[in-house]
Design an enzyme around this catalytic site. Structure first.
Site, short mmCIF file in Angstrom:
data_model
loop_
_atom_site.label_atom_id
_atom_site.label_comp_id
_atom_site.label_asym_id
_atom_site.label_seq_id
_atom_site.Cartn_x
_atom_site.Cartn_y
_atom_site.Cartn_z
N LYS A 210 -96.65 -72.41 -78.86
CA LYS A 210 -95.91 -71.20 -78.48
C LYS A 210 -94.43 -71.55 -78.41
CE LYS A 210 -95.96 -67.55 -74.92
NZ LYS A 210 -96.63 -67.07 -73.71
N SER B 104 -98.68 -62.37 -74.07
CA SER B 104 -97.50 -62.68 -74.85
C SER B 104 -97.70 -63.76 -75.90
CB SER B 104 -96.36 -63.10 -73.91
OG SER B 104 -96.67 -64.33 -73.26
N SER C 253 -101.47 -63.99 -70.53
CA SER C 253 -100.93 -64.19 -71.88
C SER C 253 -101.67 -65.16 -72.78
CB SER C 253 -99.48 -64.63 -71.79
OG SER C 253 -98.67 -63.51 -71.59
N1 GLN Z 1 -98.59 -59.16 -69.82
C1 GLN Z 1 -98.10 -59.79 -68.63
C2 GLN Z 1 -96.61 -59.57 -68.52
O1 GLN Z 1 -96.11 -58.88 -69.32
C3 GLN Z 1 -98.42 -61.25 -68.64
C4 GLN Z 1 -97.52 -62.06 -69.49
C5 GLN Z 1 -97.80 -63.50 -69.43
O2 GLN Z 1 -98.88 -63.92 -68.98
N2 GLN Z 1 -96.82 -64.29 -69.83
O3 GLN Z 1 -95.96 -60.07 -67.65
#
Ligand code: GLN
Length: 486
Positions: free
Chosen positions: A77, A152, A176
Site C-alpha cells: 500500500k 482504503s 480498510s
Molecule cells: N473507511 C474508513 C474511513 O474512511 C476506514 C479507513 C481505514 O481503515 N483506513 O475512515
C-alpha cells in the site's frame, strides 16, 4: 493463468524449481497486462524488483538458505515508506515524496526474501471506503470494473484478487483491509492493535492504525503476518508479546470452539444475499462441530459516530505536519501575501499548500477533527466518543467471556458501483458499520470469502477474536476455507 499461492511459490523458489527472476518477470507481465484497466499500482518498481530477484537467485546459488517468503511478490500500500521509491499516500501532498527509509514491515519482508513489485492505490491518506478518494483515480474491482474494490487499501486488494501478486500489505484503521478483501474475494487480516509495527506507515489515526496482509488464501496471509509481526523498538505501541504460530493454526481442529453471532449485525441495511451467504457459512461451521451462540454487542449502533469523531480528531493532529515546510508539496501562495498582515508570506504558503495538496475528503476530516477537539466542543464530542469507545470494548469483553470468537458479515453489501456514494459522505461512512467496532476495541479481525451473490460479486465472512488470539481467528477462517472448497 491462476497465480500460485504464497506457500507454494515460496516452496518452489526455495527448492529451485523456479527462479526469483522468472517470478519477477511473470509479475511484471501480469501488471503490464492488467494494471491499465484496474489501476491497482501507482508505482511499479521494475528495476528494483529485478535486482531483488537476482540477489535472491544469487543467494540460492551460493547455497545460502532462503527466507520464508522467498521469491513471493508482495505489493505494498502506498502509505508504507519505501526507501528510494515514491510513497504518495495517493495524495498530491506527497506526490513526489521519496522516503529515505523503509517502514519496519518493508525491512522485514526484504529480510524474508520477498519480492516487492511496487506501491498500490488507496484512498488519500487511507480515508475512504471505495478508493475513490485517490488523487490518481480509483482502482477498479476485477469482478466488475464499474464497481469499487472497496477502500482504503483498494489497490492492495485488487493486486491479489486479480492475480497480479499472491499477497500484499494494507493498513486498516476502521476496515480498510477487511472491507476491500470482502469486496474483491481476497483474504484480508487486521491483526491486534500493536501486533505489527507502524514505524514507516504514514499516520492517519494512531490509536487505530494497524498494518496487515491480503493473500489469495488464509495460510498465505498467516505466513506474511508471521514475518511482519512482533516487537519493534521504533514503535512504542508495538506489543512485546511473542508471536504465536499463525500458520500452524491454519488446519487446527475447530470442533468444540464456541463462536458468537452478534444479533446487532443482522439488522436493517444488511443485503439479503450477503446475509444468506454469511448464514450458510455459519451453518457449515456448526455442522462441522463449532458451537454457535447468539451474543450481544449492544453499543454497535454507536460505532460509526464514535469512530468518525476519534479518527478525524487524530487525523487532524497527524496531518498538521503537512505544512509545506518539512516535506511534501509546497505552494508559495505568492498572490495571497497581501491578505495577511503579519507573517504574510508564511501564512499564505501554509494555506496554499494545504488547499492544493489535500483532497476534499481529507479537508472534511481535518475540519471535523479540529472542531471536535476545540474548546467548548471537546467534552461533548471527543471525550464522549472516548467513553463510548470503552463501552464498545466492554461489549466484546463480555461476549468473549462466553465465546472464543465472533463471526459476522464484513460489510453490509457487496461491492457498490463507482460514484454511487461519492456525493453522500454519510452513506459512505455507514458502509463501515461492521468493521469499525473491532477497530475501536483493538481486536484482531479478518475477512475470508464466502459464497458470492447471484451476480457473482464476492462476499466476506468476518472473524473477530480476542486480543492477541490471532490463532483462533486463523483456525476458524482456514476451517471455513477448507469446508467451502470441499
Ligand atoms: N473507511 C474508513 C474511513 O474512511 C476506514 C479507513 C481505514 O481503515 N483506513 O475512515
Amino acid at each position: 493463468m491462476k497465480i500460485a499461492s504464497v506457500i507454494e511459490l515460496a516452496d518452489r523458489v526455495r527448492r529451485g524449481e523456479i527462479s526469483a527472476v522468472a517470478v519477477a518477470e511473470d509479475t511484471l507481465a501480469r501488471i503490464d497486462r492488467d494494471n491499465g484497466q484496474l489501476n491497482a499500482f501507482l508505482t511499479v518498481a521494475r528495476t528494483e524488483l529485478l535486482e531483488q530477484a537476482r540477489a535472491i537467485d544469487d543467494k540460492r546459488a551460493r547455497g545460502q538458505a532462503l527466507g520464508p517468503l522467498a521469491g513471493v511478490p508482495i505489493a505494498l500500500k502506498d502509505a508504507l515508506c519505501t526507501r528510494g521509491i515514491r510513497t504518495t499516500c495517493a495524495s498530491k501532498m506527497l506526490g513526489e515524496y521519496v522516503p529515505p527509509y523503509d517502514a519496519t514491515v518493508v525491512s522485514r519482508l526484504r529480510a524474508a526474501d520477498a519480492l516487492l513489485p511496487g506501491k498500490t492505490n488507496m484512498d488519500e491518506f487511507a480515508m475512504g471506503s471505495s478508493n475513490e478518494n485517490s488523487a490518481f483515480g480509483p482502482a477498479r474491482n476485477p469482478h466488475d470494473r464499474e464497481r469499487t474494490p472497496g477502500g482504503s487499501s483498494g489497490g492492495s486488494a485488487v493486486a491479489v484478487a486479480s492475480g497480479m501478486t499472491p499477497a500484499s500489505l494494507g493498513s486498516d484503521t476502521g476496515g480498510s483491509i477487511r472491507q476491500p478483501a470482502a469486496f474483491t474475494g481476497a483474504v484480508g487480516v487486521k491483526p491486534t492493535y500493536g501486533r505489527v509495527s507502524r514505524f514507516g506507515l504514514v499516520a492517519f489515526a494512531s490509536s487505530l492504525d494497524q498494518i496487515g496482509p491480503f493473500a489469495s488464501d488464509v495460510r498465505g496471509a498467516a505466513r506474511v503476518l508471521s514475518v511482519i509481526a512482533g516487537a519493534d523498538g521504533r514503535d512504542a505501541t508495538c506489543l512485546p508479546a511473542p508471536c504465536d504460530d499463525y500458520e500452524g493454526a491454519c488446519g487446527k481442529a475447530v470442533r468444540g470452539l464456541r463462536v458468537g453471532v452478534p444479533e446487532e449485525y443482522f439488522t436493517g441495511g444488511l443485503d439479503p444475499e450477503v446475509e444468506a451467504s454469511v448464514r450458510a457459512a455459519i451453518a457449515r461451521l456448526e455442522s462441522d462441530g463449532v458451537a454457535i451462540k447468539k451474543v450481544h454487542l449492544a453499543h454497535t449502533r454507536h460505532a460509526v459516530a464514535t469512530y468518525y469523531v476519534i479518527a478525524t480528531a487524530e487525523a487532524s493532529s497527524n496531518l498538521a505536519r503537512f505544512d509545506g515546510v518539512r516535506y511534501g508539496l509546497r505552494v508559495t501562495g505568492a498572490e495571497e501575501h497581501g491578505k495577511h498582515a503579519q507573517g504574510g508570506a508564511l501564512r499564505a504558503m501554509y494555506g496554499a499548500t494545504r488547499d492544493t495538496g489535500f483532497g476534499d475528503e481529507v479537508k472534511r476530516r481535518i475540519l471535523l477533527g479540529t472542531f471536535v477537539l476545540s474548546a467548548g466542543y471537546y467534552d461533548a464530542y471527543y471525550l464522549k466518543a472516548q467513553k463510548v469507545r470503552t463501552l464498545i470494548r466492554r461489549d466484546f469483553d463480555r461476549a468473549f467471556g462466553e465465546v472464543d470468537a465472533i463471526v459476522c458479515p464484513t460489510s453490509p453489501t457487496p461491492a457498490f458501483k463507482l460514484g454511487e456514494k461519492t456525493s453522500d459522505p454519510l452513506a459512505m461512512y455507514l458502509s463501515d458499520v461492521y468493521t469499525l467496532p473491532a477497530s475501536l476495541a483493538g481486536l484482531p479481525a479478518m475477512s475470508v470469502p464466502c459464497a458470492p451473490t447471484t451476480a457473482g460479486l464476492p462476499v466476506g465472512l468476518q472473524v473477530i477474536a480476542p486480543v492477541l488470539k490471532e490463532t483462533t481467528m486463523f483456525a476458524l477462517a482456514a476451517a471455513w476455507e477448507a469446508a467451502r472448497a470441499s
